[in-house]
Design a protein around this motif. Structure first.
Motif, PDB file in Angstrom:
ATOM      1  N   ASP A   1     -12.096  -4.546   2.813  1.00 20.53           N
ATOM      2  CA  ASP A   1     -13.179  -3.858   3.512  1.00 20.53           C
ATOM      3  C   ASP A   1     -13.059  -4.140   5.011  1.00 20.53           C
ATOM      4  O   ASP A   1     -12.129  -4.821   5.458  1.00 20.53           O
ATOM      5  CB  ASP A   1     -14.554  -4.246   2.952  1.00 20.53           C
TER       6      ASP A   1
ATOM      7  N   THR B   1     -11.378  -8.874   0.150  1.00 15.12           N
ATOM      8  CA  THR B   1     -10.577  -8.169  -0.841  1.00 15.12           C
ATOM      9  C   THR B   1     -11.486  -7.401  -1.794  1.00 15.12           C
ATOM     10  O   THR B   1     -12.399  -7.976  -2.391  1.00 15.12           O
ATOM     11  CB  THR B   1      -9.695  -9.148  -1.637  1.00 15.12           C
TER      12      THR B   1
ATOM     13  N   GLU C   1      -6.617  -3.815  -1.225  1.00 12.18           N
ATOM     14  CA  GLU C   1      -7.620  -3.067  -0.466  1.00 12.18           C
ATOM     15  C   GLU C   1      -8.613  -4.061   0.127  1.00 12.18           C
ATOM     16  O   GLU C   1      -9.141  -4.923  -0.568  1.00 12.18           O
ATOM     17  CB  GLU C   1      -8.359  -2.072  -1.359  1.00 12.18           C
TER      18      GLU C   1
ATOM     19  N   SER D   1      -6.784  -5.615  -5.786  1.00 13.32           N
ATOM     20  CA  SER D   1      -5.392  -5.927  -5.486  1.00 13.32           C
ATOM     21  C   SER D   1      -4.567  -5.747  -6.748  1.00 13.32           C
ATOM     22  O   SER D   1      -5.043  -6.041  -7.848  1.00 13.32           O
ATOM     23  CB  SER D   1      -5.282  -7.371  -4.992  1.00 13.32           C
TER      24      SER D   1
ATOM     25  N   THR E   1      -8.162   3.906   5.008  1.00 15.29           N
ATOM     26  CA  THR E   1      -8.601   4.986   4.122  1.00 15.29           C
ATOM     27  C   THR E   1      -9.726   5.769   4.789  1.00 15.29           C
ATOM     28  O   THR E   1     -10.280   5.338   5.811  1.00 15.29           O
ATOM     29  CB  THR E   1      -9.097   4.424   2.777  1.00 15.29           C
TER      30      THR E   1
ATOM     31  N   HIS F   1     -11.842   1.511   4.721  1.00 11.72           N
ATOM     32  CA  HIS F   1     -11.196   0.331   4.162  1.00 11.72           C
ATOM     33  C   HIS F   1      -9.728   0.336   4.583  1.00 11.72           C
ATOM     34  O   HIS F   1      -9.231   1.310   5.131  1.00 11.72           O
ATOM     35  CB  HIS F   1     -11.309   0.321   2.643  1.00 11.72           C
ATOM     36  N   TYR F   2      -9.032  -0.752   4.287  1.00 11.48           N
ATOM     37  CA  TYR F   2      -7.625  -0.876   4.627  1.00 11.48           C
ATOM     38  C   TYR F   2      -6.826  -1.198   3.381  1.00 11.48           C
ATOM     39  O   TYR F   2      -7.258  -2.002   2.553  1.00 11.48           O
ATOM     40  CB  TYR F   2      -7.416  -1.982   5.673  1.00 11.48           C
ATOM     41  N   ILE F   3      -5.672  -0.574   3.246  1.00 17.15           N
ATOM     42  CA  ILE F   3      -4.737  -0.898   2.174  1.00 17.15           C
ATOM     43  C   ILE F   3      -3.579  -1.639   2.830  1.00 17.15           C
ATOM     44  O   ILE F   3      -2.971  -1.155   3.786  1.00 17.15           O
ATOM     45  CB  ILE F   3      -4.208   0.359   1.454  1.00 17.15           C
TER      46      ILE F   3
ATOM     47  N   LEU G   1      -5.618   2.324  -6.728  1.00 18.38           N
ATOM     48  CA  LEU G   1      -4.378   1.564  -6.847  1.00 18.38           C
ATOM     49  C   LEU G   1      -3.711   1.682  -8.212  1.00 18.38           C
ATOM     50  O   LEU G   1      -2.940   0.800  -8.612  1.00 18.38           O
ATOM     51  CB  LEU G   1      -4.596   0.086  -6.481  1.00 18.38           C
TER      52      LEU G   1
ATOM     53  N   ASP H   1      -6.365  10.315   0.142  1.00 20.89           N
ATOM     54  CA  ASP H   1      -6.383   8.851   0.032  1.00 20.89           C
ATOM     55  C   ASP H   1      -5.454   8.289  -1.047  1.00 20.89           C
ATOM     56  O   ASP H   1      -5.600   7.141  -1.457  1.00 20.89           O
ATOM     57  CB  ASP H   1      -7.800   8.313  -0.179  1.00 20.89           C
TER      58      ASP H   1
END
Length: 166
Positions: free
Chosen positions: A68, A73, A66, A76, A42, A46-48, A121, A95
């Motif tokens: 960091d 986590t 998601e 979720s 993102t 962060h990562y999805i 989400l 995003d």
């Protein structure tokens, strides 16, 4: 290129954890067969992570998690649709998260699905496309501009699967 390199760095960093530490970081489902399908970064760094969850029979689902920068986590979700199998995802310039794959309409008929989620989400929309009686799959998706997307996959035409771009 920066995002691809960063994702490679994330996976290299995560593999440095022991197996038990990694499993504690990302839980895609509580029972059945679970697997990671894709990951995107993102704008906040962060990562999805998109996951596939299979509990047997015709019970398929997907998860979004998601993480960091340290693999912790943040949030979720588990999809509410128990017949959607994710194959790919991408992130929009705002995003929002695009997910595609196939929807199990029956044991002999799969339709392409596309879902769009907010950065938090939450589901914005879920759409199905396909030919009745054939197997249709969404294999990749990306944004052209604010309201246009490109989807590649396979569509069953006259009983035979054909590569498709929509």
């Amino acid at each position: 290129m920066k995002k691809a390199l960063t994702l490679i760095s994330l996976f290299i960093s995560l593999t440095a954890y022991s197996q038990s530490q990694f499993e504690e970081k990302i839980v895609l489902g509580t029972t059945g067969y679970n697997e990671g399908v894709a990951a995107v970064e993102t704008s906040s760094g962060h990562y999805i992570v998109l996951g596939s969850v299979y509990n047997g029979g015709n019970n398929f689902n997907f998860s979004l998690t998601e993480l960091d920068q340290n693999g912790n986590t943040i949030q979720s979700i588990l999809g509410s649709n128990v017949t959607a199998v994710p194959l790919a995802m991408n992130i929009t310039n705002t995003d929002e998260i695009l997910v595609t794959g196939y929807y199990r309409a029956s044991t002999t008929d799969n339709d392409i699905f596309i879902a769009k989620f907010t950065p938090d989400l939450n589901l914005i929309w879920f759409k199905r496309y396909g030919v009745t009686g054939g197997n249709d799959y969404g294999n990749s998706i990306f944004q052209l501009n604010n309201d246009k997307y490109v989807l590649t996959g396979t569509t069953a035409i006259s009983g035979a699967a054909k590569p498709s771009i929509t």
